[in-house]
Design a protein around this motif. Sequence first.
Motif: not given
Lengths: 281, 281
Positions: A7-17
């Motif tokens: 599963i994805d763990f949100l660590d940092e946001l990608p700059r481009f969504l």
Amino acid sequence: MMKKITIDFLDELPRFLAPDPEGNGRLVAMLDTEATGLDASTDELIEIGYVIVRYDSHDTLTEVIAERDYLGEPSEPLPRVIQLVTGLTDADLCGRRIPWDDVARDMEGVDIIVAHNAAFDRGFCEKYHDVFRRMAWADSMSQIDWLELAGVSSRTQEILALRAGEFVYQAHQALDDARALTYLLSRPRADNPSETYFHALMATHRKKTYMVVADGAPFAKKDALKNRKYRWDPVARSWGIMVAGDDAMQAEVEWLTALMYDGYRPIVTEIPITGRFRGQK
Amino acid sequence: MMKKITIDFLDELPRFLAPDPEGNGRLVAMLDTEATGLDASTDELIEIGYVIVRYDSHDTLTEVIAERDYLGEPSEPLPRVIQLVTGLTDADLCGRRIPWDDVARDMEGVDIIVAHNAAFDRGFCEKYHDVFRRMAWADSMSQIDWLELAGVSSRTQEILALRAGEFVYQAHQALDDARALTYLLSRPRADNPSETYFHALMATHRKKTYMVVADGAPFAKKDALKNRKYRWDPVARSWGIMVAGDDAMQAEVEWLTALMYDGYRPIVTEIPITGRFRGQK
């Protein structure tokens, strides 16, 4: 038996969504706060975190512009329950001050503030700076029909992230919560993958929004109103509900008239875009 | 950025929950229900699921003995919100009947029923069979201090599974929820890995448990009582709270006396092990 899944763990946001962002557009602040308790009239803010994100003319979230996280020392030691919930200690907060004028400058550059349970965050923020009174707030908890759109019956952000967003994160740190909210709102809708939850939120936000007040409702109708999610306004001493859109307002008036008596007329007031989620819990 | 993590997905329960089980011991039923609404006085059960588990003389959950899942057709079509929450349709329930006598036989073989928010499940189950009135019920939501033991502020089972149990599952199907509860309670405590959450639950369950009633409390004290999690009993027309253990009972009497007046005496009644979580929401 137990199986392992990835599963994805949100660590940092990608700059481009979103792919191919236009590179212009308006800004939204996804905001979260932590406080010493639940009551804005007596408790204090100890943390504010927000992500400023660009969205384009189609309400597509495109680019993360800035992230901020500030701590503030309260006037009394943190209650143990708040230490446990937030992971913050008195030592973490010692000598910290939230730079409200800097925060206000950031807010003046955005068109809209989004929070998950905006009434909570707005109630606290307005105590600290007037800029929050003039802003348009949107609420990702109540202005998105999570059950219809994603099939999720809980409105807890962590469960929505898991089930509607298919990711996990470390909750209850203000900036991490704001990042998770940003990512969740950028995800495709389960029922219609060509749109995101942010599109749904903005669609509700742009609708004419009304307060329908059950003026003169007798005590005997209290449970019926409560079950329909009316809220008690202790100042006006009346039950009311916020509804978005003319159709919903008409339907609400009809429901209330059926509950009360033939010829009953509730008080219906339009709430300006800057007046929502004010002074509620 | 986003990273991928691996997490346990609870598909089926392992038969053995602890190494080297004694092979004997008492039985517990981990139980969950789905209903057409929230009000046991008017709504109907549409599903009951339970796992019967052996626990040994040290309160260690050892072996899964049986799993059951039954559907029941309600007298009216399912409300849309319940279809969305449970994933059940009218077609799924058509012609189904919960075999209450079989369920009762299973319950007669167990010492204790555990549910997450036992007052909800007990309220519904008692409408269908008297066996549930005679049983000892324990509540994994309120009889475990999840914040102190696991650092989790939410008491939603799905979040507790994720954060205290480190696993995910498909929620809102009765047997899957009961399986998830079984697995969660078999996990080592975050604060003391030599014990499980089931040990903590049983420690509370075995304590003398009292109802402390704020007899004669004036309306002006309502908010203070509510904030301390007292509940309103509409029949007795009084506020009360359930506390486990003599120390907690003494502390509660002291708090209440300080709130009321010097020399105040609340009504304190011991609740028998079969009388808890009855007729509450």
